[in-house]
Design a protein around this motif. Structure first.
Motif, PDB file in Angstrom:
ATOM      1  N   LYS A  38       0.818  -1.210   0.000  1.00  0.00           N
ATOM      2  CA  LYS A  38       0.000   0.000   0.000  1.00  0.00           C
ATOM      3  C   LYS A  38       0.857   1.267   0.000  1.00  0.00           C
ATOM      4  N   GLU A  39       0.285   2.339  -0.536  1.00  0.00           N
ATOM      5  CA  GLU A  39       0.941   3.640  -0.405  1.00  0.00           C
ATOM      6  C   GLU A  39       0.200   4.448   0.645  1.00  0.00           C
ATOM      7  N   ALA A  40       0.933   4.867   1.659  1.00  0.00           N
ATOM      8  CA  ALA A  40       0.343   5.736   2.697  1.00  0.00           C
ATOM      9  C   ALA A  40       1.148   7.031   2.727  1.00  0.00           C
ATOM     10  N   CYS A  41       2.321   7.014   3.364  1.00  0.00           N
ATOM     11  CA  CYS A  41       3.100   8.260   3.466  1.00  0.00           C
ATOM     12  C   CYS A  41       3.791   8.604   2.141  1.00  0.00           C
ATOM     13  N   GLY A  42       4.212   7.585   1.418  1.00  0.00           N
ATOM     14  CA  GLY A  42       4.938   7.808   0.165  1.00  0.00           C
ATOM     15  C   GLY A  42       6.336   8.357   0.366  1.00  0.00           C
ATOM     16  N   GLY A  44       8.745   6.761   2.822  1.00  0.00           N
ATOM     17  CA  GLY A  44       9.639   5.875   3.567  1.00  0.00           C
ATOM     18  C   GLY A  44       9.477   5.916   5.068  1.00  0.00           C
ATOM     19  N   GLU A  45       8.336   6.387   5.532  1.00  0.00           N
ATOM     20  CA  GLU A  45       8.165   6.545   6.981  1.00  0.00           C
ATOM     21  C   GLU A  45       7.265   5.497   7.625  1.00  0.00           C
ATOM     22  N   CYS A  46       6.329   4.908   6.869  1.00  0.00           N
ATOM     23  CA  CYS A  46       5.258   4.139   7.534  1.00  0.00           C
ATOM     24  C   CYS A  46       5.315   2.636   7.322  1.00  0.00           C
ATOM     25  N   GLY A  47       5.997   2.164   6.297  1.00  0.00           N
ATOM     26  CA  GLY A  47       6.125   0.725   6.072  1.00  0.00           C
ATOM     27  C   GLY A  47       4.942   0.062   5.380  1.00  0.00           C
ATOM     28  N   ALA A  48       3.923   0.809   5.035  1.00  0.00           N
ATOM     29  CA  ALA A  48       2.746   0.190   4.387  1.00  0.00           C
ATOM     30  C   ALA A  48       3.098  -0.440   3.040  1.00  0.00           C
ATOM     31  N   CYS A  49       4.165   0.024   2.431  1.00  0.00           N
ATOM     32  CA  CYS A  49       4.566  -0.428   1.086  1.00  0.00           C
ATOM     33  C   CYS A  49       5.666  -1.488   1.138  1.00  0.00           C
ATOM     34  N   ASN A  59      11.194  -0.288   1.693  1.00  0.00           N
ATOM     35  CA  ASN A  59      10.038   0.574   1.460  1.00  0.00           C
ATOM     36  C   ASN A  59       9.957   0.803  -0.051  1.00  0.00           C
ATOM     37  N   CYS A  61       8.052   2.413  -1.824  1.00  0.00           N
ATOM     38  CA  CYS A  61       7.682   3.762  -2.295  1.00  0.00           C
ATOM     39  C   CYS A  61       8.910   4.641  -2.537  1.00  0.00           C
TER      40      CYS A  61
HETATM   41  S1  FES Z   1       4.142   4.357   1.819  1.00  0.00           S
HETATM   42 FE1  FES Z   1       4.919   4.806   3.787  1.00  0.00          FE
HETATM   43  S2  FES Z   1       6.939   3.949   3.728  1.00  0.00           S
HETATM   44 FE2  FES Z   1       6.175   3.651   1.737  1.00  0.00          FE
END
Ligand code: FES
Ligand code: FES
Length: 156
Positions: A38-42, A44-49, A59, A61
């Motif tokens: 998934k893309e959340a922060c885009g 490199g901060e959240c790990g969703a990707c 990451n 993204c």
């Molecule tokens: S979307 Fe958050 S680290 Fe990639």
């Protein structure tokens, strides 16, 4: 200008025509229609990707797809085999370790890589391993329990 890049994704060779600045996440989602990451922060901060590249969580993204050429890319879609979920996926369900599920594919991929290098982890080590995977819904405890359960005597 677009160029041809040969990627190895979940054990399959996939040729894509992409721009040099296409991220791995864009290519996985938009070109290969693998929308688990998934893309959340885009940024490199959240790990969703999170996906694995040569076994290491990245990451996607902030990773260029071209950087992953010739490397083994694993996404959440590659975890189930012949209709059977991976033990981590089963454990996340059994432990009710997600709510909206947006963070879950990334967290499971981080956990998979972690268990491979630390097959007998403590809870603290698991918390550290998934510290780059931000969850806005849960308190993380059920995910930690799910990963701990998976670590005991199951295929990684
Ligand atoms: S979307 Fe958050 S680290 Fe990639
Ligand atoms: S389950 Fe919703 S962000 Fe983690």
């Amino acid at each position: 200008m677009k160029r041809s890049v040969l990627l190895s994704v979940n054990g399959e060779r996939r040729e894509v025509f992409i721009k040099p600045n296409s991220t791995l996440l864009e290519v996985l989602r938009d070109e290969l229609l693998l929308t688990g990451a998934k893309e959340a922060c885009g940024s490199g901060e959240c790990g969703a990707c999170t996906v694995l590249v040569d076994g290491k969580p990245v990451n996607s993204c902030i990773t260029l797809a071209m950087e992953a050429e010739g490397k083994a890319i694993e996404t959440i879609e590659g975890l189930s085999k012949e209709g059977k979920l991976h033990p981590l996926q089963e454990a996340f369900i059994d432990h009710h370790a997600f709510q909206c599920g947006f963070c879950t594919p990334g967290m499971i991929m981080s956990a998979k890589a972690f268990l491979k290098r630390s097959p007998e982890p403590t809870k603290e080590e698991i918390r550290n391993a998934i510290s780059g995977n931000i969850c806005r819904c849960t308190g993380y405890e059920n995910a930690v329990d799910a990963i701990l359960d998976t670590a005991v005597g199951t295929e990684k």
